[in-house]
Design a protein around this motif. Structure first.
Motif, PDB file in Angstrom:
ATOM      1  N   ARG A 117      41.968  35.815  34.968  1.00 38.88           N
ATOM      2  CA  ARG A 117      41.303  34.688  35.635  1.00 38.88           C
ATOM      3  C   ARG A 117      41.931  34.406  37.003  1.00 38.88           C
ATOM      4  O   ARG A 117      41.236  34.034  37.951  1.00 38.88           O
ATOM      5  CB  ARG A 117      41.359  33.453  34.734  1.00 38.88           C
ATOM      6  N   ALA A 118      43.237  34.590  37.102  1.00 40.28           N
ATOM      7  CA  ALA A 118      43.900  34.417  38.402  1.00 40.28           C
ATOM      8  C   ALA A 118      43.459  35.496  39.381  1.00 40.28           C
ATOM      9  O   ALA A 118      43.165  35.221  40.553  1.00 40.28           O
ATOM     10  CB  ALA A 118      45.412  34.436  38.224  1.00 40.28           C
ATOM     11  N   VAL A 119      43.399  36.735  38.913  1.00 40.32           N
ATOM     12  CA  VAL A 119      42.985  37.843  39.774  1.00 40.32           C
ATOM     13  C   VAL A 119      41.551  37.655  40.254  1.00 40.32           C
ATOM     14  O   VAL A 119      41.217  38.005  41.391  1.00 40.32           O
ATOM     15  CB  VAL A 119      43.155  39.181  39.032  1.00 40.32           C
ATOM     16  N   CYS A 120      40.696  37.072  39.399  1.00 43.68           N
ATOM     17  CA  CYS A 120      39.317  36.797  39.824  1.00 43.68           C
ATOM     18  C   CYS A 120      39.292  35.964  41.094  1.00 43.68           C
ATOM     19  O   CYS A 120      38.464  36.190  41.988  1.00 43.68           O
ATOM     20  CB  CYS A 120      38.560  36.056  38.714  1.00 43.68           C
ATOM     21  N   ASN A 121      40.185  34.998  41.185  1.00 45.45           N
ATOM     22  CA  ASN A 121      40.249  34.147  42.380  1.00 45.45           C
ATOM     23  C   ASN A 121      40.870  34.862  43.574  1.00 45.45           C
ATOM     24  O   ASN A 121      40.679  34.443  44.714  1.00 45.45           O
ATOM     25  CB  ASN A 121      41.055  32.879  42.085  1.00 45.45           C
ATOM     26  N   LEU A 122      41.611  35.917  43.305  1.00 50.48           N
ATOM     27  CA  LEU A 122      42.334  36.607  44.371  1.00 50.48           C
ATOM     28  C   LEU A 122      41.586  37.793  44.944  1.00 50.48           C
ATOM     29  O   LEU A 122      42.109  38.498  45.811  1.00 50.48           O
ATOM     30  CB  LEU A 122      43.709  37.058  43.850  1.00 50.48           C
ATOM     31  N   VAL A 123      40.360  38.036  44.467  1.00 48.96           N
ATOM     32  CA  VAL A 123      39.572  39.155  45.000  1.00 48.96           C
ATOM     33  C   VAL A 123      38.328  38.669  45.729  1.00 48.96           C
ATOM     34  O   VAL A 123      37.407  39.442  45.978  1.00 48.96           O
ATOM     35  CB  VAL A 123      39.175  40.158  43.890  1.00 48.96           C
TER      36      VAL A 123
END
Length: 372
Positions: free
Chosen positions: A109-115
């Motif tokens: 979920r964090a990576v979703c925001n970082l891409v």
């Protein structure tokens, strides 16, 4: 919390307190952009989060991932602080390796925001094998991981260049995407439609989607989605329709080849919107007032792209305008402009720019032959 002691072995009670503190940071940061800014501007916070991501305690790593997820909702932090501090790469490292299920989900979920498209980490993650890992989650039997993977694909495709769209969906699979457009799970269906929405933001993307999914298959799925009971599914479907409507004449032809779609667009403008604020409150116990307000917001969100689609289609030929009038679009638009008719209160607070769109569409439907 002393930075020098974060990685020292802790008794369970200390680790539990640290996890709780990180979850509290995440909760506060999610609720307020001001708090997110204060936290990311504090020079001690991100170094602590970075060390917690490397903690031997599962709960601490989980809490740190949740904190990153919340902090990454800040545009400025995603562009700079989370990159410069090494926190973004550390979260990606957790996602790549075998991890506890909770940590994997929070890291995803964090990576979703970082891409997102303005993040410098999008290219870094893709070059580091993000798609391979995401595809493992796409095939997962774990619903949250599966849904999170779709969310990541959606964000990767937002405002992405066409070659990246082609590459990403070649890996993901157009056949898989086509199947998900009619998935029984409304959340999965919403994400699949949002993927198509992001693909079709350009005319080249529209052509690609119509070719790869198939015109009949895509429009049939859109018609079914526009008639769905889920507001979120309807919203994404009408956004895709708006993208097609604002495309080229051949792309508009695909819409007119499915006459039932015009009636569904009319429902998005009026009839369907009337009941959105009257639905039962959610299981989380929202009050009737909040439910009505939320319904009004959802109705407005659905109406905006529908108006954009109708206005674009009204510029078509005489025959197309006549089909739109026969589908009832003109009468509904007139009710919006005049704020009259059954349930007129639903249009009482239509913003000025939307009223102008509605009036322009009425003008074209009534007098378009004189403008050609």
């Amino acid at each position: 919390m002393d930075v020098d002691t974060v990685l020292d072995p802790d008794p369970p009670t200390t680790a539990a307190l640290r996890e709780a503190a990180l979850i509290l940071i995440a909760t506060l940061a999610l609720a307020s952009p001001i708090i997110r800014t204060e936290l990311t501007d504090d020079p001690t916070v991100l170094p602590l989060v970075l060390l917690c991501l490397a903690s031997p305690h599962v709960g601490t790593r989980y809490g740190a991932c949740q904190a990153v997820r919340a902090l990454s909702r800040s545009v400025a932090a995603t562009r700079t602080s989370l990159v410069d501090s090494g926190v973004g790469l550390a979260v990606f490292g957790l996602l790549r390796r075998g991890e506890d299920r909770r940590v994997r989900g929070a890291a995803l979920r964090a990576v979703c925001n970082l891409v997102v498209e303005f993040s410098p980490l999008r290219t870094v993650f893709l070059e580091g094998g993000l798609m391979e890992r995401v595809m493992e989650f796409v095939r997962s039997a774990d619903p949250p991981l599966h849904l999170g993977a779709l969310w990541a694909i959606k964000n990767l495709l937002h405002r992405a260049p066409l070659d990246q769209v082609r590459s990403t969906l070649r890996t993901f699979g157009w056949d898989r995407l086509t199947e998900l457009l009619t998935d029984e799970d409304a959340e999965v269906r919403e994400q699949a439609l949002h993927i198509v929405k992001n693909v079709t933001e350009t005319t080249a993307g529209v052509d690609l989607a119509l070719h790869k999914i198939g015109e009949r298959e895509l429009l049939t799925a859109l018609c079914e989605a526009l008639a769905a009971s889920s507001d979120d599914v309807v919203l994404q479907a009408v956004c895709v329709v708006s993208n097609l409507a604002n495309g080229t004449a051949p792309q508009q032809d695909a819409l007119f080849a499915h006459p039932q779609l015009l009636g569904l667009l009319r429902a998005c403008l009026g009839e369907r919107s009337a009941g959105l604020g009257e639905r039962a409150p959610s299981a989380r116990g929202a009050s009737s007032g909040r439910s009505a307000a939320g319904g009004s917001e959802r109705a407005a969100a659905i109406r905006r792209p529908a108006l954009g689609a109708v206005l674009a289609l009204a510029h078509a030929s005489h025959e197309r305008r006549r089909a739109m009038v026969e589908a009832g679009l003109l009468s509904t638009l007139q009710h919006i402009c005049e704020r009259t008719g059954t349930g007129a209160g639903r249009w009482e607070h239509v913003p000025r720019d939307e009223l102008e769109q509605a009036r322009a569409a009425v003008d074209w439907l009534e007098h378009g032959d004189f403008y050609e």
